[in-house]
Design a protein around this motif. Structure first.
Motif, PDB file in Angstrom:
ATOM      1  N   ARG A 192       0.819  -1.209   0.000  1.00 13.83           N
ATOM      2  CA  ARG A 192       0.000   0.000   0.000  1.00 13.83           C
ATOM      3  C   ARG A 192       0.859   1.268   0.000  1.00 13.83           C
ATOM      4  NH1 ARG A 192      -2.795  -3.949   2.583  1.00 13.83           N
ATOM      5  NH2 ARG A 192      -5.015  -4.082   2.084  1.00 13.83           N
ATOM      6  N   GLY A 238       3.406   1.906   2.058  1.00 18.07           N
ATOM      7  CA  GLY A 238       3.899   2.259   3.385  1.00 18.07           C
ATOM      8  C   GLY A 238       5.410   2.144   3.466  1.00 18.07           C
ATOM      9  N   ARG A 254       4.698   5.328   7.758  1.00 24.87           N
ATOM     10  CA  ARG A 254       3.870   6.286   7.007  1.00 24.87           C
ATOM     11  C   ARG A 254       3.122   5.504   5.940  1.00 24.87           C
ATOM     12  NH1 ARG A 254       3.391  11.947   6.944  1.00 24.87           N
ATOM     13  NH2 ARG A 254       5.167  11.707   8.303  1.00 24.87           N
ATOM     14  N   LEU A 255       1.827   5.765   5.840  1.00 21.84           N
ATOM     15  CA  LEU A 255       0.971   5.088   4.864  1.00 21.84           C
ATOM     16  C   LEU A 255       0.204   6.161   4.097  1.00 21.84           C
ATOM     17  CD1 LEU A 255       0.064   2.178   4.079  1.00 21.84           C
ATOM     18  CD2 LEU A 255      -1.760   2.429   5.752  1.00 21.84           C
ATOM     19  N   PRO A 256       0.226   6.134   2.763  1.00 20.13           N
ATOM     20  CA  PRO A 256      -0.518   7.137   1.995  1.00 20.13           C
ATOM     21  C   PRO A 256      -2.005   7.120   2.369  1.00 20.13           C
ATOM     22  CG  PRO A 256       0.931   5.885   0.546  1.00 20.13           C
ATOM     23  CD  PRO A 256       0.936   5.189   1.878  1.00 20.13           C
ATOM     24  N   ILE A 257      -2.591   8.287   2.514  1.00 16.83           N
ATOM     25  CA  ILE A 257      -3.977   8.410   2.959  1.00 16.83           C
ATOM     26  C   ILE A 257      -4.938   7.626   2.075  1.00 16.83           C
ATOM     27  CG2 ILE A 257      -4.463  10.559   1.719  1.00 16.83           C
ATOM     28  CD1 ILE A 257      -5.685   9.678   5.269  1.00 16.83           C
ATOM     29  N   GLU A 258      -4.655   7.553   0.788  1.00 20.86           N
ATOM     30  CA  GLU A 258      -5.575   6.862  -0.120  1.00 20.86           C
ATOM     31  C   GLU A 258      -5.577   5.346   0.063  1.00 20.86           C
ATOM     32  OE1 GLU A 258      -1.785   7.862  -2.357  1.00 20.86           O
ATOM     33  OE2 GLU A 258      -3.206   9.018  -1.177  1.00 20.86           O
ATOM     34  N   THR A 259      -4.642   4.802   0.819  1.00 17.41           N
ATOM     35  CA  THR A 259      -4.607   3.355   1.049  1.00 17.41           C
ATOM     36  C   THR A 259      -5.018   2.961   2.466  1.00 17.41           C
ATOM     37  OG1 THR A 259      -2.264   3.325   1.674  1.00 17.41           O
ATOM     38  CG2 THR A 259      -2.779   3.089  -0.676  1.00 17.41           C
ATOM     39  N   VAL A 260      -5.310   3.951   3.295  1.00 21.51           N
ATOM     40  CA  VAL A 260      -5.639   3.666   4.699  1.00 21.51           C
ATOM     41  C   VAL A 260      -6.921   2.839   4.819  1.00 21.51           C
ATOM     42  CG1 VAL A 260      -6.288   4.696   6.916  1.00 21.51           C
ATOM     43  CG2 VAL A 260      -4.374   5.632   5.616  1.00 21.51           C
ATOM     44  N   GLY A 261      -7.922   3.156   4.038  1.00 20.63           N
ATOM     45  CA  GLY A 261      -9.205   2.438   4.120  1.00 20.63           C
ATOM     46  C   GLY A 261      -9.060   0.955   3.871  1.00 20.63           C
ATOM     47  N   ARG A 301      -0.805   7.759  15.748  1.00 16.66           N
ATOM     48  CA  ARG A 301      -1.806   6.730  15.501  1.00 16.66           C
ATOM     49  C   ARG A 301      -1.091   5.402  15.346  1.00 16.66           C
ATOM     50  NH1 ARG A 301      -3.357  10.100  17.467  1.00 16.66           N
ATOM     51  NH2 ARG A 301      -4.419  11.901  16.660  1.00 16.66           N
TER      52      ARG A 301
END
Length: 118
Positions: free
Chosen positions: A13, A15, A58-65, A89
Motif C-alpha cells: 500500500r 507504506g 507512514r501510509l498514503p492516505i488513499e490506502t488507509v481504508g 496513531r
C-alpha cells in the motif's frame, strides 16, 4: 513490523518505515491466541505498564481504508503515546477485549524479542 509476515500489507500500500520508537511506559504487550500468523496486542495500562518497542510507519492516505478493513478484532487504530512525548496513531487492542488466554509478553520489551524467545 519490518520484515515480519504481515509487513507486506503495509508495503503493498506504499507504506514505509519512518523510525523505530518506544512507547511511553503505560502499555502492556500481549501475544494473541489463535492459529496462523502471531499477532501482538498493545494494551494501555497506566498502573502496571512498561515502555514497549515499536515502529512508526507512514501510509498514503488513499490506502488507509483498505488497510483498516483487514485489521481483525480486538485490534484497531488509536492514539499511542511515545516515550518522547509524541502521540501518534498506531495499533492498539480495544480495552477489555483481549482474550484471557493471551500471553502477556511485556517483559520482553518488544515484539521481536518475544518472537526470538520462541
Amino acid at each position: 513490523m519490518e520484515g515480519l509476515p504481515l509487513n507486506p500489507q503495509l508495503r503493498e500500500r506504499g507504506g514505509y518505515l519512518l523510525e523505530v520508537v518506544r512507547t511511553a511506559p503505560t502499555y502492556r504487550l500481549f501475544a494473541l491466541p489463535g492459529g496462523g500468523v502471531k499477532r501482538p496486542a498493545l494494551v494501555g495500562d497506566l498502573e502496571n505498564g512498561s515502555s514497549i518497542g515499536a515502529e512508526l510507519w507512514r501510509l498514503p492516505i488513499e490506502t488507509v481504508g483498505s488497510f483498516l478493513q483487514g485489521i481483525p478484532a480486538p485490534l484497531g487504530l488509536g492514539t499511542v503515546s511515545l516515550a518522547d512525548g509524541r502521540e501518534v496513531r498506531g495499533f492498539i487492542a480495544a480495552a477489555g477485549c483481549v482474550d484471557a488466554s493471551a500471553q502477556d509478553v511485556s517483559k520482553f520489551g518488544d515484539w521481536r524479542a518475544y518472537l526470538a524467545s520462541e
